[in-house]
Scaffold this active site. Structure first.
Site, PDB file in Angstrom:
ATOM      1  N   THR A 117       0.871  -1.185   0.000  1.00  0.00           N
ATOM      2  CA  THR A 117       0.000   0.000   0.000  1.00  0.00           C
ATOM      3  C   THR A 117       0.905   1.231   0.000  1.00  0.00           C
ATOM      4  O   THR A 117       1.058   1.905   1.012  1.00  0.00           O
ATOM      5  CB  THR A 117      -0.927   0.015   1.253  1.00  0.00           C
ATOM      6  OG1 THR A 117      -0.116  -0.210   2.427  1.00  0.00           O
ATOM      7  CG2 THR A 117      -1.997  -1.036   1.185  1.00  0.00           C
ATOM      8  N   THR A 175      -1.351  -2.273   5.439  1.00  0.00           N
ATOM      9  CA  THR A 175      -1.653  -1.081   6.238  1.00  0.00           C
ATOM     10  C   THR A 175      -2.588  -0.162   5.447  1.00  0.00           C
ATOM     11  O   THR A 175      -2.251   0.274   4.344  1.00  0.00           O
ATOM     12  CB  THR A 175      -0.338  -0.355   6.598  1.00  0.00           C
ATOM     13  OG1 THR A 175       0.495  -1.273   7.312  1.00  0.00           O
ATOM     14  CG2 THR A 175      -0.592   0.877   7.435  1.00  0.00           C
ATOM     15  N   LYS A 214      -2.723   0.878  13.886  1.00  0.00           N
ATOM     16  CA  LYS A 214      -1.461   0.663  13.174  1.00  0.00           C
ATOM     17  C   LYS A 214      -0.795   2.011  12.853  1.00  0.00           C
ATOM     18  O   LYS A 214       0.405   2.195  13.048  1.00  0.00           O
ATOM     19  CB  LYS A 214      -1.739  -0.132  11.891  1.00  0.00           C
ATOM     20  CG  LYS A 214      -0.564  -0.252  10.948  1.00  0.00           C
ATOM     21  CD  LYS A 214       0.546  -1.116  11.508  1.00  0.00           C
ATOM     22  CE  LYS A 214       1.779  -1.044  10.635  1.00  0.00           C
ATOM     23  NZ  LYS A 214       2.937  -1.677  11.247  1.00  0.00           N
ATOM     24  N   HIS A 233       6.027   5.837  16.924  1.00  0.00           N
ATOM     25  CA  HIS A 233       7.438   5.444  16.768  1.00  0.00           C
ATOM     26  C   HIS A 233       8.217   6.569  16.097  1.00  0.00           C
ATOM     27  O   HIS A 233       9.324   6.923  16.519  1.00  0.00           O
ATOM     28  CB  HIS A 233       7.551   4.156  15.933  1.00  0.00           C
ATOM     29  CG  HIS A 233       6.843   2.990  16.551  1.00  0.00           C
ATOM     30  ND1 HIS A 233       6.533   1.841  15.860  1.00  0.00           N
ATOM     31  CD2 HIS A 233       6.380   2.798  17.809  1.00  0.00           C
ATOM     32  CE1 HIS A 233       5.904   1.001  16.667  1.00  0.00           C
ATOM     33  NE2 HIS A 233       5.796   1.560  17.847  1.00  0.00           N
ATOM     34  N   GLY A 286      -1.206  22.216  30.015  1.00  0.00           N
ATOM     35  CA  GLY A 286      -1.115  23.551  30.597  1.00  0.00           C
ATOM     36  C   GLY A 286      -0.335  23.479  31.881  1.00  0.00           C
ATOM     37  O   GLY A 286       0.481  22.576  32.074  1.00  0.00           O
ATOM     38  N   CYS A 308       4.503  24.473  34.109  1.00  0.00           N
ATOM     39  CA  CYS A 308       5.788  23.952  33.619  1.00  0.00           C
ATOM     40  C   CYS A 308       5.820  23.617  32.132  1.00  0.00           C
ATOM     41  O   CYS A 308       6.714  24.068  31.424  1.00  0.00           O
ATOM     42  CB  CYS A 308       6.183  22.708  34.414  1.00  0.00           C
ATOM     43  SG  CYS A 308       6.515  23.105  36.135  1.00  0.00           S
TER      44      CYS A 308
HETATM   45  N1  LIG Z   1       7.645  -4.237   5.479  1.00  0.00           N
HETATM   46  C1  LIG Z   1       7.297  -4.082   6.743  1.00  0.00           C
HETATM   47  O1  LIG Z   1       8.144  -4.090   7.652  1.00  0.00           O
HETATM   48  C2  LIG Z   1       5.852  -3.938   7.139  1.00  0.00           C
HETATM   49  C3  LIG Z   1       5.487  -4.053   8.478  1.00  0.00           C
HETATM   50  C4  LIG Z   1       4.143  -3.943   8.820  1.00  0.00           C
HETATM   51  C5  LIG Z   1       3.191  -3.699   7.837  1.00  0.00           C
HETATM   52  N2  LIG Z   1       3.585  -3.566   6.530  1.00  0.00           N
HETATM   53  C6  LIG Z   1       2.538  -3.348   5.525  1.00  0.00           C
HETATM   54  O2  LIG Z   1       2.291  -4.585   4.877  1.00  0.00           O
HETATM   55  C7  LIG Z   1       1.994  -4.387   3.498  1.00  0.00           C
HETATM   56  C8  LIG Z   1       2.987  -5.140   2.637  1.00  0.00           C
HETATM   57  O3  LIG Z   1       4.283  -4.625   2.891  1.00  0.00           O
HETATM   58  P1  LIG Z   1       5.577  -5.304   2.261  1.00  0.00           P
HETATM   59  O4  LIG Z   1       6.739  -4.552   2.810  1.00  0.00           O
HETATM   60  O5  LIG Z   1       5.511  -6.767   2.429  1.00  0.00           O
HETATM   61  O6  LIG Z   1       5.371  -4.918   0.710  1.00  0.00           O
HETATM   62  P2  LIG Z   1       6.221  -5.427  -0.539  1.00  0.00           P
HETATM   63  O7  LIG Z   1       6.201  -4.327  -1.522  1.00  0.00           O
HETATM   64  O8  LIG Z   1       7.520  -5.984  -0.089  1.00  0.00           O
HETATM   65  O9  LIG Z   1       5.359  -6.653  -1.104  1.00  0.00           O
HETATM   66  C9  LIG Z   1       4.099  -6.483  -1.676  1.00  0.00           C
HETATM   67  C10 LIG Z   1       3.911  -7.579  -2.698  1.00  0.00           C
HETATM   68  O10 LIG Z   1       2.569  -7.503  -3.190  1.00  0.00           O
HETATM   69  C11 LIG Z   1       2.619  -7.941  -4.541  1.00  0.00           C
HETATM   70  N3  LIG Z   1       1.390  -7.582  -5.257  1.00  0.00           N
HETATM   71  C12 LIG Z   1       1.011  -6.407  -5.758  1.00  0.00           C
HETATM   72  N4  LIG Z   1      -0.173  -6.527  -6.389  1.00  0.00           N
HETATM   73  C13 LIG Z   1      -0.540  -7.801  -6.270  1.00  0.00           C
HETATM   74  C14 LIG Z   1      -1.677  -8.549  -6.710  1.00  0.00           C
HETATM   75  N5  LIG Z   1      -2.663  -7.956  -7.396  1.00  0.00           N
HETATM   76  N6  LIG Z   1      -1.745  -9.844  -6.421  1.00  0.00           N
HETATM   77  C15 LIG Z   1      -0.760 -10.447  -5.725  1.00  0.00           C
HETATM   78  N7  LIG Z   1       0.334  -9.809  -5.291  1.00  0.00           N
HETATM   79  C16 LIG Z   1       0.441  -8.506  -5.564  1.00  0.00           C
HETATM   80  C17 LIG Z   1       3.869  -7.262  -5.078  1.00  0.00           C
HETATM   81  O11 LIG Z   1       4.302  -7.856  -6.301  1.00  0.00           O
HETATM   82  C18 LIG Z   1       4.835  -7.480  -3.918  1.00  0.00           C
HETATM   83  O12 LIG Z   1       5.560  -8.687  -4.074  1.00  0.00           O
HETATM   84  C19 LIG Z   1       2.029  -2.863   3.299  1.00  0.00           C
HETATM   85  O13 LIG Z   1       0.736  -2.355   3.421  1.00  0.00           O
HETATM   86  C20 LIG Z   1       2.919  -2.374   4.409  1.00  0.00           C
HETATM   87  O14 LIG Z   1       2.637  -1.036   4.754  1.00  0.00           O
HETATM   88  C21 LIG Z   1       4.894  -3.699   6.158  1.00  0.00           C
END
Ligand SMILES: NC(=O)c1ccc[n+]([C@@H]2O[C@H](COP(=O)([O-])OP(=O)(O)OC[C@H]3O[C@@H](n4cnc5c(N)ncnc54)[C@H](O)[C@@H]3O)[C@@H](O)[C@H]2O)c1
Length: 433
Positions: free
Chosen positions: A86, A124, A206, A213, A261, A264
């Site tokens: 996302t 997210t 989230k 953070h 308020g 301090c």
């Molecule tokens: N990376 C983190 O540490 C983390 C932690 C918590 C939450 N998130 C959230 O989790 C979600 C995923 O994050 P990520 O880092 O794994 O993303 P990423 O970009 O690493 O992976 C997303 C995957 O989705 C695939 N994708 C896109 N369209 C698709 C479809 N139509 N069908 C199937 N697959 C499809 C992409 O090809 C990609 O491999 C996000 O919303 C992110 O904000 C990430």
């Protein structure tokens, strides 16, 4: 369980590996053929400690495969976990394009082949997204038709993702109506300890966590720059700050309510930022604390104006309960503003004895509200009167006492999160709830 995991990126790959280790059969789905091929060989498409072994073992045990075919994956499984990206769009707004595409395809697959299915969204997304996606793509499939939709935010950190998945820092699951998910899903996926809330609250928590953070990091870095400018070791300062687990690293000061308020906080934030400015330091987070506080005060005044009431009763004038300190009290500002706008005002604050006020407190009232005595009522019934908007800034009187004087002709504006006020016969509104 047979589980399809959509999106084989950082979250999806770790989810797949960890659930396979628990004995579930995983079908990974991604639009990128390379990631699908990699998964089918039991090789992770990402770098993350520990995940290689998990995928290799899952592959050996015959519990892992991947496909680009959404409908086939949904048909072959009873649970789908959605982990697609996302990203931010160019303008900074949230781009739900990938999620919309996947949810649309899942809806079409379930319509073509109806069956009981659980859909767990982990991507997210801003509050309201799950609701909107369900309305747009999954209408009629939910409930008795066999589809249950959950929003289950992911809190893992890259680099320690496998350990975080197994032992999350926080587990929250959102359901359509806030009712608990079935036992099997709780024990196998969400965890028995997971808090259960509505979809929207699970989505917002989230963002609240990540914003918190980011705030902590930016705060530590700004204190770091001030420290260096003063020739002090910032690590020592922050280590000392962290030793206070009563006020600093605790739930204290983390409840939405009154603007801050007192004698301090505003004064010291002002001094620190003024020091930074005079030394040429840019401290945008600290600089914006007072404007943020002022904005919060304005939102309170906005709710008072929107109530349409012209009679206002303030419960608690001091900056917090059990003190008569009026310095930089938000309610003094509220009272002063309301008087200037022609409201009829009455104030009740049992901790306040005007005759006993001395020093800067007395000077403040002489300047800001010289006629304070004429608005202050020692008797609760006289203060509350027959009607008006009760601005409950402090729990300065038991609700049982309020219940004797507040009627259906009153409205209550709860500034500080005092849930018992909902039980009064008056209408109720909260500042942040
Ligand atoms: N990376 C983190 O540490 C983390 C932690 C918590 C939450 N998130 C959230 O989790 C979600 C995923 O994050 P990520 O880092 O794994 O993303 P990423 O970009 O690493 O992976 C997303 C995957 O989705 C695939 N994708 C896109 N369209 C698709 C479809 N139509 N069908 C199937 N697959 C499809 C992409 O090809 C990609 O491999 C996000 O919303 C992110 O904000 C990430």
């Amino acid at each position: 369980m047979r589980i399809s995991v959509f999106g084989l990126g950082y979250v999806g790959t770790v989810t797949a590996g960890c659930l396979a280790r628990r004995g579930h059969s995983i079908v990974g789905v991604d639009v990128q053929g390379q990631k699908v091929d990699s998964f089918n060989q039991g090789v992770p498409p990402i770098v993350e400690p520990g995940i290689g072994e998990l995928l290799a073992e899952a592959k050996r045990a015959g519990r892992l495969r991947a496909t680009r075919d959404c409908a086939e994956a949904v048909a072959a499984t009873e649970l789908t976990i959605l982990c697609v990206g996302t990203p931010s769009s160019v303008s900074g707004t949230l781009d739900l394009g990938y999620v919309r595409q996947v949810v649309g395809e899942i809806g079409a697959a379930l319509r073509a082949c109806p069956k009981p299915h659980s859909l767990v969204m982990r991507s997210t997304m801003l509050p309201g997204s799950t609701r909107q996606l369900v309305a747009e793509f999954l209408g009629g499939l939910e409930g008795t038709a066999g589809l249950a939709v959950y929003y289950y935010p992911e809190f893992l950190r890259e680099g320690s993702a496998v350990a975080d998945f197994e032992k999350p820092s926080l587990a929250v699951v959102g359901t359509a109506d806030g009712a608990p998910p079935p036992e099997a899903l709780r024990s196998e996926l969400f965890g028995l300890e997971a808090a259960v809330v509505g979809w929207d609250a699970a989505e917002l928590v989230k963002y609240a966590c990540n914003a918190f953070h980011a705030t902590k990091i930016a705060f530590a870095n700004e204190i770091g720059r001030v420290s260096k400018q003063c020739g002090i070791d910032a690590r020592e300062v922050m280590e000392l700050l962290c030793r206070d687990t009563r006020l600093n690293l605790s739930a204290y000061y983390l409840k939405p309510g009154n603007p801050f308020g007192g004698s301090c906080l505003p004064k010291d934030v002002r001094a620190l930022t003024q020091h930074g400015r005079s030394e040429g330091l840019q401290l945008p987070l600290l600089e914006n604390l007072l404007p943020s506080n002022e904005r919060h005060l304005q939102s309170l005044l906005g709710l008072i104006a929107a109530s349409g009431q012209t009679e206002v009763i303030i419960l608690g004038l001091a900056f917090k309960s059990d003190t008569d300190d009026l310095r930089e009290s938000a309610m003094v500002e509220v009272a002063q503003t309301l008087l200037g706008r022609g409201y009829r005002l009455r104030i009740y604050d049992p901790a306040l004895n005007l005759a006993a006020l001395v020093g800067s407190n007395r000077r403040l009232i002489e300047v800001k509200m010289p006629h304070l005595a004429s608005f202050l009522h020692a008797d609760l019934a006289a203060a509350v009167g027959a009607q008006g908007l009760v601005v409950a800034a402090q729990p300065c009187v038991p609700v049982s006492e309020l219940a004797k004087v507040i009627t259906a002709r009153h409205r209550v504006l709860d500034v500080n999160g005092w849930p018992e006020l909902r039980e009064l016969p008056s209408s109720y509104e909260g500042l942040c709830w």
